[in-house]
Design an enzyme around this catalytic site. Sequence first.
Site, mmCIF file in Angstrom:
data_model
loop_
_atom_site.group_PDB
_atom_site.id
_atom_site.type_symbol
_atom_site.label_atom_id
_atom_site.label_comp_id
_atom_site.label_asym_id
_atom_site.label_seq_id
_atom_site.Cartn_x
_atom_site.Cartn_y
_atom_site.Cartn_z
ATOM 1 N N ARG A 21 0.841 -1.205 0.000
ATOM 2 C CA ARG A 21 0.000 0.000 0.000
ATOM 3 C C ARG A 21 0.873 1.251 0.000
ATOM 4 N NH1 ARG A 21 -5.145 1.483 -1.274
ATOM 5 N NH2 ARG A 21 -6.223 2.695 0.315
ATOM 6 N N THR B 43 -8.709 1.352 -10.558
ATOM 7 C CA THR B 43 -8.135 0.111 -10.024
ATOM 8 C C THR B 43 -8.305 -1.109 -10.946
ATOM 9 O OG1 THR B 43 -8.617 0.966 -7.823
ATOM 10 C CG2 THR B 43 -8.110 -1.346 -7.923
ATOM 11 N N THR C 107 -3.725 -0.588 -7.792
ATOM 12 C CA THR C 107 -4.460 0.668 -7.964
ATOM 13 C C THR C 107 -3.551 1.896 -8.024
ATOM 14 O OG1 THR C 107 -6.276 1.966 -6.989
ATOM 15 C CG2 THR C 107 -4.703 1.043 -5.449
ATOM 16 N N GLU D 271 -5.668 4.508 -7.259
ATOM 17 C CA GLU D 271 -6.838 5.107 -6.627
ATOM 18 C C GLU D 271 -7.811 5.663 -7.656
ATOM 19 O OE1 GLU D 271 -9.690 5.624 -4.523
ATOM 20 O OE2 GLU D 271 -9.207 7.657 -5.098
ATOM 21 N N GLU E 171 -3.532 8.072 -3.638
ATOM 22 C CA GLU E 171 -4.054 7.160 -2.601
ATOM 23 C C GLU E 171 -4.292 7.846 -1.257
ATOM 24 O OE1 GLU E 171 -5.779 3.855 -3.090
ATOM 25 O OE2 GLU E 171 -4.049 4.075 -4.404
ATOM 26 N N ASP F 178 -7.626 8.435 0.307
ATOM 27 C CA ASP F 178 -8.391 7.371 0.985
ATOM 28 C C ASP F 178 -8.370 7.569 2.507
ATOM 29 O OD1 ASP F 178 -9.307 6.119 -1.239
ATOM 30 O OD2 ASP F 178 -8.114 4.303 -1.047
ATOM 31 N N SER G 209 -8.068 0.946 2.901
ATOM 32 C CA SER G 209 -8.484 0.546 1.563
ATOM 33 C C SER G 209 -9.742 -0.303 1.634
ATOM 34 C CB SER G 209 -7.358 -0.279 0.936
ATOM 35 O OG SER G 209 -7.800 -0.895 -0.253
ATOM 36 N N SER G 210 -10.372 -0.491 0.476
ATOM 37 C CA SER G 210 -11.477 -1.447 0.359
ATOM 38 C C SER G 210 -11.073 -2.633 -0.493
ATOM 39 C CB SER G 210 -12.665 -0.782 -0.324
ATOM 40 O OG SER G 210 -13.093 0.291 0.440
ATOM 41 N N GLY H 51 -13.377 -0.928 -7.839
ATOM 42 C CA GLY H 51 -14.705 -0.359 -7.587
ATOM 43 C C GLY H 51 -14.820 0.475 -6.328
#
Length: 576
Positions: free
Chosen positions: A110, A397, A415, A417, A435, A438, A462-463, A483
């Site tokens: 990340r 992403t 990603t 983002e 990013e 987020d 993150s998701s 998404g």
Amino acid sequence: MRIALALLLLVSPAYAQQATDSVAPEAATSLVGEVSAPVTSDNWMVAAANPLAAEAGARVLREGGTAADAMVAVQAVLGLVEPQSSGLGGGAFLVWYDAATGALTTLDGRETAPMAATPTLFQKDGEPLGFFDAVVGGLSVGTPGTPMLMEEAHRRWGRTNWGSLFDEAIGHAEDGFAVSLRLAMLVTEDAERLATSEATAAYFLPNGAPLQKGETLRNPAYAATLRALAADGADAFYSGEVAEGIVATIRSAAQPGVMTLDDLAAYDIKERPAVCVEYRGADVCGMGPPSSGALTVGQILGLLEPYDLATLGPDSAEAWRLIGDASRLAFADRGRYMADSDFVPMPTKGLVDPAYLAERAQLLSGDMALTEVSAGSPPWDHAMLWADDRSLELPSTSHISIVDQYGNALSMTTTIENGFGSRLLAPGGFLLNNELTDFSFETHSDGVPIANRVEPGKRPRSSMAPTIVMQDGKPVLVVGSPGGSRIIGYVAKTIIAHMDWGMDVQAAVSLPHLVNRFGTYDVEAGTTAEGLSEELTALGFEVSARDLNSGLHAIAIGEGLTGGADPRREGVAIGE
Ligand code: GLU
């Protein structure tokens, strides 16, 4: 040798382009429409968001490479042909099943907040910036993780010569590739923001006009960066000319950021414990904090475990009431508790504790949509109070699923983002992420700190939910999607469709979406999902029809391999 070559040519890969695969709303009333058959194979499979990228991975797998090797090749090409979604300037999470040891490993690549970032990074005069005011420019760029993740995965699990994994991408970057419809469309839609930086505009809007579908695009700067990576590994990215180019771009942007060369030099991949939740006798495993992916998908499934979705079936509004409200409950906990657990104590175990989920699942036992949804009180070791998070995520992403001939499985969501990230193109020929948006822009809510606020060296929540479902210690399903925070709903739906409703992976991926996060039930516009709107409204949901741009790529592992690519994007599954 000649025979082997002839055989290779004869055995053409099973290959499916799913672009025409949409479900006609008027043709059927059932959610389960006509979709293409899944791609099947015996030995290996790769599913990714662009045919050129999937083909690069297929070549590596065909020549005996592992899923980790193939991922490097796929990612290198994606960064060129799908630059709006992922690339060297971004971050990723990777879940790996190792056939030799039976171990499941998750790696966190990340992006990270620079050491000079403060909790008020996205505030001006004490007020949070507007979302796109924060996104565009240098402020939103986190220290990228993808190049080091590629190297780390290859170091641990690769068997192909590292340098050769970039050949395909270098070739396409130097010789040029045909701009895809999706890239052309997105450039046109985003032209105004892309025009805010000179280098970005020169690449995506040559002579002031957006790139056109089919146009040949070359990226010699990217080819040079890949050559440096191929020769010197990730060091060539985190120090020297490429790193200097990144920092100069961020610092000279209209809205400059605070990243330094030290931030790049200090970047590290973190191995994290996988988060697994039992569902229908299988273990659904994925990426723990700083991603909320596996915890929230796991909570949704855990809350649904006592309910018989199989009997209800995909066309039942009752099934979607349960899924929608399970999801709202899970998102309430996500908003309250989930962030980078290196910085804030998190009840990670408590959030997926079977007793906690069983108790909370009782909230779903009524007949109507919940009128009030709030975070629960999962058991945890540290007494801490957090306020609900207020961060926004918008979709771009990419997701890569790979199974190799040795039985290893890789699930990686990658990603930058937002579509086109911060809209800054580094001199190395790749876009820089945004990013850091987020993170929550606000630091507190009513005086209570927000867990996902900006802090130096922290990773934004993150998701992304790269997932591997395990049965009796062996992988049975590899899945993930882009998404934004809807990733969680897309992945949960695909698992339910496959496991409860017995759909093959292509049908499960193609099944129209119904996604609920914070109360509004989003049903996929133009599909049979809209047919459930009335019943869901009668159950008390606020329903909204909209485009739901997932990009699911899934591989089921049974007798052989079965792959599905999302018809909503340009991806393919290839296997032999
Ligand atoms: N930035 C998001 C996350 O890490 C992903 C964005 C997207 O899927 O478009 O969760």
